[in-house]
Scaffold this motif. Structure first.
Motif: not given
Length: 208
Positions: A105-113
């Motif tokens: 998810h390195k290029n997904n600014p909307d992903y959090y965990s």
């Protein structure tokens, strides 16, 4: 149970419960600031969230499930393996279990965990190596499942679920956390794998 004989487990338990509850009911910014954010990490920011995300949880149910799992296995495992190894296992597993998500998810600014699931999976699977015949009881299955069978089913489920979308659960962290628990334990405890195999082989021979 002598909890004082497992000081690292006590520290992790108190830190995780305290930080999570404070974030959930005191200051939500704590959770927002500690959540794993691969987009930021891959741009040289918020490296601390690789570990920090393991001490906060999304809601009370998430926290209760993880901490119950931790309680049932961590204190006993620390007494078996020693505090130094247990602390190393937990920290390394937090790091390793997050790496696939950081890359994916390195290029997904909307992903959090967030959550300690990866490290707790490592604790459970490390414990399975020491006691493969212990029984696991799940809510929807009325009989105990031998730990080594549970381990295979768990890994298969995580591998399958990681390919699905929509449940907002980081199954990659569960899967790689479990594998890291196995590999780290085998690396530091010589003979544990052969003992594991021998125990299962003896049990199967008795059933045939």
């Amino acid at each position: 149970m002598d909890l004082l004989s497992a000081p690292v487990s006590i520290f992790i338990f108190v830190l995780t419960v305290g930080t999570s509850l404070y974030g959930l009911y005191g200051n939500r910014n704590v959770i927002d600031n500690l959540m794993l954010h691969p987009y930021s990490i891959n741009r040289g920011k918020k490296y601390f969230t690789i570990l920090g995300s393991g001490i906060v949880h999304a809601d009370l149910n998430h926290l209760l499930f993880n901490m119950l799992s931790f309680f049932f296995f961590a204190f006993t495992l620390e007494r078996i393996t020693g505090s130094l190894f247990f602390g190393l296992l937990y920290i390394l597993s937090l790091l390793i279990s997050d790496l696939p998500s950081i890359i994916k998810h390195k290029n997904n600014p909307d992903y959090y965990s967030l959550g300690a699931s990866g490290a707790i999976s490592a604790v459970i699977f490390s414990y399975i190596l020491f006691d493969p015949l212990t029984k696991f009881y799940l809510f929807f299955i009325p009989i105990g499942i031998p730990a080594y069978i549970f381990g295979v089913l768990y890994l298969a489920y995580c591998a399958y679920a990681a390919r699905q979308t929509g449940d907002h659960i980081n199954h990659d962290a569960h899967f790689y956390g479990a594998l890291s628990g196995l590999f780290i334990t085998i690396l530091f405890h010589k003979g544990i794998l052969s003992n594991f195999i021998q125990t299962i082989s003896t049990q199967l021979a008795l059933l045939i």
